[in-house]
Design a protein around this motif. Structure first.
Motif, PDB file in Angstrom:
ATOM      1  N   PHE A  37      55.211  34.964 -11.172  1.00  0.00           N
ATOM      2  CA  PHE A  37      56.153  35.928 -10.635  1.00  0.00           C
ATOM      3  C   PHE A  37      57.446  35.187 -10.328  1.00  0.00           C
ATOM      4  N   ARG A  38      58.503  35.933 -10.091  1.00  0.00           N
ATOM      5  CA  ARG A  38      59.744  35.293  -9.670  1.00  0.00           C
ATOM      6  C   ARG A  38      60.468  36.181  -8.672  1.00  0.00           C
ATOM      7  N   GLN A  39      61.285  35.542  -7.859  1.00  0.00           N
ATOM      8  CA  GLN A  39      62.041  36.273  -6.853  1.00  0.00           C
ATOM      9  C   GLN A  39      63.421  35.661  -6.725  1.00  0.00           C
ATOM     10  N   THR A  50      51.280  37.008 -17.346  1.00  0.00           N
ATOM     11  CA  THR A  50      49.917  36.770 -16.917  1.00  0.00           C
ATOM     12  C   THR A  50      49.071  36.312 -18.091  1.00  0.00           C
ATOM     13  N   ILE A  51      47.996  35.587 -17.793  1.00  0.00           N
ATOM     14  CA  ILE A  51      47.049  35.167 -18.809  1.00  0.00           C
ATOM     15  C   ILE A  51      45.647  35.263 -18.237  1.00  0.00           C
ATOM     16  N   THR A  52      44.737  35.852 -19.000  1.00  0.00           N
ATOM     17  CA  THR A  52      43.351  35.891 -18.562  1.00  0.00           C
ATOM     18  C   THR A  52      42.706  34.542 -18.834  1.00  0.00           C
ATOM     19  N   TRP A  53      41.795  34.160 -17.963  1.00  0.00           N
ATOM     20  CA  TRP A  53      41.276  32.804 -18.043  1.00  0.00           C
ATOM     21  C   TRP A  53      40.237  32.616 -19.144  1.00  0.00           C
ATOM     22  N   SER A  54      39.408  33.614 -19.371  1.00  0.00           N
ATOM     23  CA  SER A  54      38.367  33.436 -20.380  1.00  0.00           C
ATOM     24  C   SER A  54      38.896  33.710 -21.785  1.00  0.00           C
ATOM     25  N   GLY A  55      39.591  34.817 -21.986  1.00  0.00           N
ATOM     26  CA  GLY A  55      40.025  35.175 -23.322  1.00  0.00           C
ATOM     27  C   GLY A  55      41.431  34.752 -23.676  1.00  0.00           C
ATOM     28  N   GLY A  56      42.216  34.379 -22.689  1.00  0.00           N
ATOM     29  CA  GLY A  56      43.580  33.962 -22.966  1.00  0.00           C
ATOM     30  C   GLY A  56      44.515  35.103 -23.336  1.00  0.00           C
ATOM     31  N   THR A  57      44.163  36.313 -22.960  1.00  0.00           N
ATOM     32  CA  THR A  57      45.047  37.450 -23.233  1.00  0.00           C
ATOM     33  C   THR A  57      46.287  37.352 -22.360  1.00  0.00           C
ATOM     34  N   THR A  58      47.438  37.573 -22.972  1.00  0.00           N
ATOM     35  CA  THR A  58      48.697  37.434 -22.242  1.00  0.00           C
ATOM     36  C   THR A  58      49.445  38.755 -22.167  1.00  0.00           C
ATOM     37  N   ASN A  59      50.325  38.828 -21.191  1.00  0.00           N
ATOM     38  CA  ASN A  59      51.197  39.986 -21.035  1.00  0.00           C
ATOM     39  C   ASN A  59      52.504  39.480 -20.435  1.00  0.00           C
ATOM     40  N   TYR A  60      53.615  40.051 -20.863  1.00  0.00           N
ATOM     41  CA  TYR A  60      54.920  39.584 -20.423  1.00  0.00           C
ATOM     42  C   TYR A  60      55.793  40.743 -19.958  1.00  0.00           C
ATOM     43  N   ALA A  61      56.659  40.467 -19.012  1.00  0.00           N
ATOM     44  CA  ALA A  61      57.709  41.412 -18.667  1.00  0.00           C
ATOM     45  C   ALA A  61      58.669  41.523 -19.844  1.00  0.00           C
ATOM     46  N   ASP A  62      59.226  42.692 -20.026  1.00  0.00           N
ATOM     47  CA  ASP A  62      60.143  42.899 -21.150  1.00  0.00           C
ATOM     48  C   ASP A  62      61.316  41.922 -21.113  1.00  0.00           C
ATOM     49  N   SER A  63      61.736  41.566 -19.911  1.00  0.00           N
ATOM     50  CA  SER A  63      62.913  40.713 -19.761  1.00  0.00           C
ATOM     51  C   SER A  63      62.709  39.296 -20.272  1.00  0.00           C
ATOM     52  N   LYS A  65      60.101  38.551 -22.784  1.00  0.00           N
ATOM     53  CA  LYS A  65      59.387  38.549 -24.069  1.00  0.00           C
ATOM     54  C   LYS A  65      60.200  37.847 -25.141  1.00  0.00           C
ATOM     55  N   GLY A  66      59.523  37.002 -25.881  1.00  0.00           N
ATOM     56  CA  GLY A  66      60.183  36.288 -26.959  1.00  0.00           C
ATOM     57  C   GLY A  66      60.866  35.008 -26.513  1.00  0.00           C
ATOM     58  N   ARG A  67      61.002  34.808 -25.200  1.00  0.00           N
ATOM     59  CA  ARG A  67      61.645  33.604 -24.681  1.00  0.00           C
ATOM     60  C   ARG A  67      60.683  32.733 -23.869  1.00  0.00           C
ATOM     61  N   PHE A  68      59.781  33.357 -23.127  1.00  0.00           N
ATOM     62  CA  PHE A  68      58.827  32.641 -22.278  1.00  0.00           C
ATOM     63  C   PHE A  68      57.445  32.683 -22.906  1.00  0.00           C
ATOM     64  N   THR A  69      56.681  31.620 -22.722  1.00  0.00           N
ATOM     65  CA  THR A  69      55.311  31.552 -23.204  1.00  0.00           C
ATOM     66  C   THR A  69      54.415  30.996 -22.116  1.00  0.00           C
ATOM     67  N   ILE A  70      53.353  31.723 -21.805  1.00  0.00           N
ATOM     68  CA  ILE A  70      52.371  31.256 -20.836  1.00  0.00           C
ATOM     69  C   ILE A  70      51.190  30.670 -21.599  1.00  0.00           C
ATOM     70  N   SER A  71      50.641  29.581 -21.082  1.00  0.00           N
ATOM     71  CA  SER A  71      49.464  28.968 -21.677  1.00  0.00           C
ATOM     72  C   SER A  71      48.616  28.384 -20.561  1.00  0.00           C
TER      73      SER A  71
END
Length: 122
Positions: A37-39, A50-63, A65-71
């Motif tokens: 998160f950010r403030q 966000t990233i799920t721990w077992s499956g590694g599913t990710t989701n990004y805020a629209d702002s 997307k395409g610039r940030f990568t979670i791993s």
């Protein structure tokens, strides 16, 4: 308890990159997911990714997307946020959070890190 420690924040020029890290430690029974998160000053905390721990599913805020990568690195209980193409509007305190179960307890709780500051100069 579960502790989260972020690192990697700093000052960067617009268009540059930073990589944030967040390591979870303590009496961790299991991790369900980890988030960033950010403030920004005088603004509400907002979801970044966000990233799920077992499956590694990710989701990004629209702002971001395409610039940030979670791993993640499950073995190290660590999540990373690679931020490329940074913009002035990305300037914020970035907070790591995890939904995790403590050893000996039932159900997940959300734990927060102390935050790391990211400043993008234009």
């Amino acid at each position: 308890q579960v502790q989260l420690v972020e690192s990697g924040g700093g000052l960067v020029q617009a268009g540059g990159s930073l990589r944030l890290s967040c390591a979870a430690s303590g009496s961790i029974g299991s991790i369900n997911a980890m988030h960033w998160f950010r403030q920004a000053p005088e603004k509400e905390r907002e979801f970044v990714t966000t990233i799920t721990w077992s499956g590694g599913t990710t989701n990004y805020a629209d702002s971001v997307k395409g610039r940030f990568t979670i791993s993640r690195d499950n073995a190290k209980n660590t999540v990373y946020l690679q931020m490329n193409g940074l913009k002035a509007e990305d300037t914020s305190d970035y907070y790591c959070a995890t939904d995790a179960r403590q050893i000996g307890r039932f159900g997940n709780s959300r734990y927060w890190g102390q935050g790391t500051q990211v400043t993008v100069s234009s």
